[in-house]
Design a protein around this motif. Structure first.
Motif, short mmCIF file in Angstrom:
data_model
loop_
_atom_site.label_atom_id
_atom_site.label_comp_id
_atom_site.label_asym_id
_atom_site.label_seq_id
_atom_site.Cartn_x
_atom_site.Cartn_y
_atom_site.Cartn_z
N ILE A 300 0.85 -1.20 0.00
CA ILE A 300 0.00 0.00 0.00
C ILE A 300 0.87 1.24 0.00
O ILE A 300 1.84 1.35 0.76
N HIS A 301 0.54 2.17 -0.87
CA HIS A 301 1.12 3.50 -0.86
C HIS A 301 0.03 4.47 -0.40
O HIS A 301 -1.09 4.44 -0.91
N THR A 302 0.37 5.31 0.56
CA THR A 302 -0.63 6.21 1.14
C THR A 302 0.06 7.47 1.62
O THR A 302 1.27 7.66 1.42
N THR A 303 -0.70 8.37 2.23
CA THR A 303 -0.17 9.61 2.82
C THR A 303 -0.55 9.66 4.29
O THR A 303 -1.44 8.93 4.76
N ASN A 304 0.09 10.54 5.02
CA ASN A 304 -0.26 10.69 6.43
C ASN A 304 -1.70 11.17 6.58
O ASN A 304 -2.43 10.74 7.49
#
Length: 421
Positions: A300-304
Motif C-alpha cells: 500500500i502507498h498512502t499519505t499521512n
C-alpha cells in the motif's frame, strides 16, 4: 487457473522480517541524546520533541498522526521526502507503508466475511481454483483463520523470497549505489508487476519454479506461529477468488473509497512517484522505487492525511462506534484474540486478531521494507491510537536499531503528551 511466470529465480541475500517492528531497544546511551519527553504538555512541545528526534537520529523524514477522543488531535510531518532535491516530507507525501498493508488485508477479510463469501473456518481449498497442499503435511487442512494468524504452515523461503517478490520499477536511475545494491547485490529484476495469480503459481502449482517443501513446515495448521508474507499474498488471492474481483480493486472499493483515502492504492502502477518519499538505506543512499509481485502483503502507498482517516476509523471501530466499513461486529472480529495461549511467541505478541497483534494491552502492526518503515498502534480500550510512517530503512541489520530507537522515542513522546494533555 493459477499458472506460472517465466521469471528467472535467483538467490536472495536476506529476508525482510516486515512485521517484526517492535520498540525493543534498551540502549540507554542511544536514547540519552534526546531530551526527556516528561515536559511535553502541548502540541508545540510534541512538535519540538519530534523534531529533535529526527535531528538526533539523522533520518530522512517521518510523519506522525495521533487520534484521541474520536478525532485526529495531532498530525505532522518532519524532515525530507527527497534529500537530494531538498523536498519536505509533508502530510501529503506518498509513501509505501510495507507490512502495515496487512491490516488492509484484515479489513478486506472482515468485509468478505460480512458479505457471506466465507468464514474464518472455511478451508481455503474450497475457495481457490487449485488445491494448496502442504508438502510436509499433505493431510493438513488450511483455513482462512490460519492464513490471517500466520499459523498455516506456509512460510517464506529465505533463499528466494526477496528476488522473486521484489522488483525495481522501469525508468529509474540505475547509476546510483542504491540501485546497485538492489539489482546487482540483491538480484532484483527491473520490471513491472505480474498478476498476483502468476506470482503465487510459482509457489503452489506443481510446475512452478518455486514449488517445493521449502515453502512449508511440518505442523498441524493452527498449532504453530510462523510469520509469512507469502501466506498473506495467498489470502489476498483467496479474497480475489471468492469475490471474483481483483484484490486491489476489491480493497479500493470496499475499504479505501469509503474512508475517503483519495491518495491510497495497492497498485504500484497508479502511484504518483513525483509525490512519493524516496526510500533511503541511509541519508546518503537513496534507493530506486520498487514494487512487489505479492502485493497484498506489503504494497500500500498512502499519505499521512489518508492514513489518519484509517486510524480514526479503526479507533472508533475498536470501541464499537463505527460502521463505515461494515457493522460493528466485524470491527470486533478484527480485534478478537484468535489463538490459544503460548502460540504467538512472547517476543512478538501476546495474541493475534486478524493480522493485528496484541501486546501490552494494545493492538499493533508494523512494517519494514527496503528504505521505508511504519507502525500503527491502538490502545485496547480505544482511548487513543497513533501511527508513524518514515523513509527510514530497518531491513538491513545495521539500520534496524536506529528505526527501533526512532519508534521508541516517538512512542514515548506521544504517550507523555496523552498523559499530560
Amino acid at each position: 487457473m493459477l499458472h506460472k511466470t517465466k521469471n528467472t529465480i535467483k538467490t536472495a541475500l536476506f529476508i525482510l522480517l516486515a512485521a517484526f517492528t517492535m520498540a525493543c531497544s534498551n540502549d540507554d546511551d542511544a536514547l540519552s541524546e534526546i531530551p526527556s519527553p516528561s515536559e511535553i504538555q502541548t502540541q508545540e512541545d510534541l512538535t519540538s520533541y519530534l523534531q529533535q528526534v529526527l535531528d538526533a537520529k539523522e533520518v530522512a523524514g517521518f510523519a506522525v498522526t495521533l487520534v484521541k477522543n474520536n478525532s485526529v488531535t495531532y498530525s505532522n510531518a518532519f524532515g525530507l521526502k527527497n534529500i537530494e532535491q531538498d523536498e519536505i516530507f509533508s502530510n501529503q507525501t506518498v509513501i509505501n507503508i510495507a507490512s502495515l498493508s496487512k491490516t488492509y488485508v484484515a479489513a478486506a477479510t472482515a468485509k468478505a466475511i460480512e458479505q457471506g463469501y466465507f468464514t474464518l473456518d472455511t478451508p481455503i481449498n474450497q475457495l481457490l481454483p487449485v488445491d494448496i497442499v502442504n508438502l510436509k503435511n499433505p493431510e493438513a487442512i488450511i483455513t482462512v483463520k490460519h492464513l490471517v494468524t500466520h499459523t498455516s504452515g506456509i512460510i517464506d523461503d529465505a533463499n528466494t523470497y526477496i528476488t522473486t517478490n521484489y522488483f525495481v520499477l522501469p525508468n529509474q536511475d540505475m547509476s546510483t549505489p542504491g540501485a546497485d545494491i538492489l539489482v546487482n547485490q540483491l538480484g532484483l529484476s527491473i520490471t513491472n508487476p505480474v498478476p498476483l495469480e502468476e506470482y503465487l503459481a510459482e509457489y503452489f502449482v506443481e510446475d512452478g519454479e518455486l514449488y517445493g517443501e521449502a515453502n512449508f513446515i511440518d505442523v498441524v495448521p493452527g498449532s504453530t506461529w510462523s510469520y509469512s508474507n507469502v501466506a498473506t499474498s495467498l489470502m489476498g488471492f483467496v479474497i480475489e477468488s471468492a469475490t471474483e474481483i481483483d484484490f486491489a480493486t476489491y480493497v479500493q472499493s470496499n475499504i479505501i473509497k469509503p474512508l475517503q483515502m483519495n491518495n491510497t492504492t495497492f497498485n504500484v502502477l497508479e502511484v504518483d512517484f513525483a509525490q512519493t518519499a524516496v526510500p533511503y538505506l541511509d541519508r546518503n543512499t537513496p534507493l530506486p522505487f520498487y514494487g512487489n509481485h505479492g502485493y497484498p502483503e506489503g504494497s500500500i502507498h498512502t499519505t499521512n492525511n489518508d492514513l489518519s482517516n484509517y486510524l480514526l476509523d479503526m479507533v472508533k471501530g475498536i470501541k464499537g462506534q463505527s460502521n463505515t466499513l461494515f457493522p460493528n461486529e466485524y470491527y470486533q472480529l478484527l480485534f478478537t484474540e484468535q489463538l490459544e495461549d503460548n502460540i504467538t511467541p512472547d517476543f512478538f505478541a501476546d495474541n493475534h486478531g486478524i493480522y493485528w497483534y496484541k501486546k501490552n494491552n494494545n493492538w499493533s502492526h508494523g512494517g519494514n521494507s527496503l528504505g521505508v518503515s511504519s507502525h500503527i498502534q491502538i490502545e485496547a480500550d480505544g482511548s487513543y491510537g497513533f501511527s508513524i510512517i518514515a523513509n527510514v530503512d530497518a531491513t538491513f541489520s545495521d539500520n534496524t536499531p536506529k528505526w527501533e530507537e526512532v519508534l521508541q522515542l516517538v512512542t514515548q513522546g506521544i504517550q507523555e503528551y496523552i498523559q499530560n494533555s
